[in-house]
Scaffold this motif. Sequence first.
Motif, short mmCIF file in Angstrom:
data_model
loop_
_atom_site.label_atom_id
_atom_site.label_comp_id
_atom_site.label_asym_id
_atom_site.label_seq_id
_atom_site.Cartn_x
_atom_site.Cartn_y
_atom_site.Cartn_z
N MET A 1 0.84 -1.19 0.00
CA MET A 1 0.00 0.00 0.00
C MET A 1 0.88 1.24 0.00
N ASP A 2 0.49 2.25 -0.79
CA ASP A 2 1.25 3.49 -0.83
C ASP A 2 1.10 4.25 0.48
N SER A 3 2.04 5.17 0.69
CA SER A 3 1.95 6.04 1.85
C SER A 3 0.67 6.85 1.78
N PRO A 4 0.01 7.07 2.93
CA PRO A 4 -1.24 7.81 2.91
C PRO A 4 -1.07 9.26 2.50
N GLY A 5 0.13 9.82 2.58
CA GLY A 5 0.36 11.17 2.14
C GLY A 5 -0.06 12.22 3.15
N GLN A 6 0.13 13.47 2.75
CA GLN A 6 -0.19 14.61 3.60
C GLN A 6 -0.89 15.67 2.76
N ILE A 7 -1.72 16.46 3.43
CA ILE A 7 -2.39 17.58 2.80
C ILE A 7 -1.92 18.86 3.47
N LYS A 8 -1.44 19.79 2.68
CA LYS A 8 -1.04 21.10 3.17
C LYS A 8 -2.18 22.07 2.86
N VAL A 9 -2.83 22.56 3.91
CA VAL A 9 -4.06 23.32 3.74
C VAL A 9 -3.95 24.67 4.44
N LEU A 10 -4.62 25.66 3.89
CA LEU A 10 -4.63 27.01 4.45
C LEU A 10 -6.06 27.54 4.44
N THR A 11 -6.50 28.13 5.55
CA THR A 11 -7.76 28.86 5.59
C THR A 11 -7.48 30.30 5.93
N PHE A 12 -8.21 31.22 5.25
CA PHE A 12 -7.87 32.65 5.40
C PHE A 12 -9.07 33.51 5.03
N SER B 1 3.88 31.22 -2.42
CA SER B 1 3.73 30.20 -1.38
C SER B 1 2.70 29.14 -1.74
N GLY B 2 1.87 29.41 -2.73
CA GLY B 2 0.90 28.41 -3.15
C GLY B 2 1.54 27.14 -3.67
N LYS B 3 2.81 27.23 -4.05
CA LYS B 3 3.52 26.05 -4.53
C LYS B 3 3.69 25.01 -3.43
N THR B 4 3.60 25.44 -2.18
CA THR B 4 3.76 24.52 -1.05
C THR B 4 2.41 24.12 -0.45
N LEU B 5 1.31 24.50 -1.10
CA LEU B 5 -0.02 24.21 -0.58
C LEU B 5 -0.77 23.27 -1.52
N ALA C 1 -3.38 29.56 -9.69
CA ALA C 1 -3.18 28.62 -10.80
C ALA C 1 -1.72 28.60 -11.23
N GLU C 2 -1.04 29.75 -11.16
CA GLU C 2 0.38 29.78 -11.51
C GLU C 2 1.21 28.94 -10.55
N ALA C 3 0.69 28.72 -9.33
CA ALA C 3 1.41 27.91 -8.34
C ALA C 3 0.98 26.45 -8.37
N GLY C 4 0.12 26.10 -9.31
CA GLY C 4 -0.32 24.71 -9.42
C GLY C 4 -1.66 24.42 -8.81
N LEU C 5 -2.27 25.43 -8.17
CA LEU C 5 -3.61 25.25 -7.61
C LEU C 5 -4.61 25.59 -8.71
N VAL C 6 -4.73 24.68 -9.66
CA VAL C 6 -5.44 24.97 -10.91
C VAL C 6 -6.93 24.72 -10.83
N HIS C 7 -7.39 24.09 -9.77
CA HIS C 7 -8.81 23.80 -9.62
C HIS C 7 -9.42 24.77 -8.62
N ALA C 8 -10.52 25.39 -8.99
CA ALA C 8 -11.13 26.40 -8.14
C ALA C 8 -12.64 26.33 -8.25
N THR C 9 -13.31 26.64 -7.15
CA THR C 9 -14.77 26.73 -7.17
C THR C 9 -15.22 27.78 -6.17
N THR C 10 -16.26 28.50 -6.53
CA THR C 10 -16.88 29.45 -5.62
C THR C 10 -18.23 28.91 -5.21
N PHE C 11 -18.80 29.53 -4.19
CA PHE C 11 -20.14 29.15 -3.71
C PHE C 11 -20.94 30.45 -3.58
N ASP C 12 -22.09 30.48 -4.20
CA ASP C 12 -22.82 31.73 -4.29
C ASP C 12 -24.22 31.61 -3.72
N GLY C 13 -24.71 32.73 -3.20
CA GLY C 13 -26.07 32.80 -2.68
C GLY C 13 -26.36 34.21 -2.21
#
Length: 507
Positions: free
Chosen positions: A1-12, A38-42, A64-76
Amino acid sequence: MDSPGQIKVLTFNTWGLPLASKDDKLRLRMQAEYFRQSGKTLDVVLLQEVWTDEYVALLKDAAAEAGLVHATTFDGGVLGAGLLVLSRFPFTDVAFRPYSVRGEPGALQGEAMSGKGIGYARVQLPYGGRCTTLHIFNTHTHANWVHSVTPDAHLPDVKVPTDAFAPYRTANILDAIAFVKPILVAAEAAGDLVLAGGDWNVPVDNLEAALLVELLPGLRDAWQLAGHSALDSKGNTCGDPGNVYTGSIIGGYVPERIDFLWTNSSRVLECETVLKIMPGTTLNYSDHFGVRGIISCEVDSKDPCVVAMVRPITFPEECSGSGSAGDAVAMGCWGPTGGDINLRDRQVSAAAALPRSASSSGPFRTSPGPMAESKVAVDPAGNVSGGAACRKVSRRVRLLQLAGEQLRAGVDATTAGQKRLLRRALLFAAVTLVAIAVQLYGILAETDYWAKRLAAAVAVSVAPSALGLCLSQLVWMSMGTAGRRGFGQLARMVEVWEKVARAEMEG
C-alpha cells in the motif's frame, strides 16, 4: 500500500470587501502574490470574504500559476457567499447549503443581504490505499461584534454568548452540522479524510464551537492536534493588538482564535498562524491571520459504538455524593469535553481497546451511535437537583437545551423586529400621503405662485423617498418572516436531536 500522504491546507479570511474594508486593492494584490509564490507549497486553500468577481479572478489566476489549478466558488443571496476553494487536485463534486438564517433585516452590518452558507467539495487525491478522497467544507458564519458571554452553571467549560447576534451564529453552526454530519459519517466509514475550515466567528470555548465538537465528534481541532493549547494566544486569528486593522473591526477588538481547521485525521504534523505582515510594508494582509496546517491523510478507524472523547473534571457534590471524582464517575456524572485533546485521545484509545462487554458500563459505555456524552446534574428546567439521586443529563442534552434557548431568542427578536418595521412602514406611508396631499394643495389651491412652487418642491422630494422607505420596510418584513421560519425549522431539528440524545442516554 502506498503512503497515505499529507495535505497542506490554508484557511484565510481575505477581508475583500470593497468600500467597507481598508486598503483592499493593495491587500488583495499582495495576497495574490503570496499565493503565486507560497501556493507552490499548498494543496488546498479555503478563502472567505472574496466578495467580488474581480478579486475571485485575481486570486484564482495567481493560485493557478502555483499549481492550484482547480477552483470553485459558492454563491447565494444578494451579495454572494464570499467563499472560494482552490485545490491542486481535481474536484469530483461540489455543493452549497445556504444558511437558513442570515442576519437581522435592515441592519447596517448587511449580514441579511449576504448569501452565507457552507460549501462542500470532494477532491480526488493521488495517493494509493484507502486515502483516495478528500472531503472539504468551507464556511463563514455570522459575525460577532459584541463578544459578551456568560458561563453556563452546569457546563463550566462552556461560555454562552449573550449578544444580539448570537442566535444567528448558533443557527449557522447548527445548519453546518446538519450538512456535514451525513458526509462525515460516510467518509469515516470509507476511511476518507475530512477538512472543515473557515471563519467560524466563535472561539473554541463558546457554545457554538462546543455544539460542533459534541455533535460531530469525528472532527477535531487541528490546532490542538498539533500540540497547542486550545486557548494559546499564539493561535489568535482576529482582534490581535499587533494587527494594524484591529481598530477597524466594528465594536473594537477581542483577541480570539475564530478561524479553524477541523479534521478527522489521526495526525496533524503542523498548525500555525500565517499571512500576517505584508512584505515591504507595515500593513497586514487582512484583519484576520490565516491558519496553515500539514495534515496526514491517515484516518483513525474507531469503533463507532464506543462513546468517548470525555474527561473527568471536578464534579458537583450533588452528583458525587461524597464529592470525589471516582464516585461521580461511578454514578455517571461526567465532566465536559475540551482542554487536553491528547488526553481525550488516550481515553478514546483505551476505550476502543476494551471488549464490548467491558466498555458497556463505567466511564466508556456503548451506544447506538458515535456520541460523546458527559453528564451534568440538571433537571429538564435546567436546575441542579440535589442529593445523590440527582437526575443525570448528558452533555449533549444540555448543549442542545442551550441551543434551543438561542433559537427561541432569535424567534422572539425577529418577531419584535417585524413589529418595529411595521410601525416604520406605517409612518413612512403616512408621510407619503401627507406629501402627496401637499402637492395637490399646491396645484389646486388658490394661493400665490411661490407658495405653490415651494409646496410642489417639498412634495416631489419627500413623497418618493418616503414611499421608498415604506417599501423597504415591507421587504425587510418579508425577510424577517423567512428568518423566523428558519429559526423555527432549526428549533424543531434541535428538539429531535435532544429526544434522540435522551433516549440513547436512558437506553
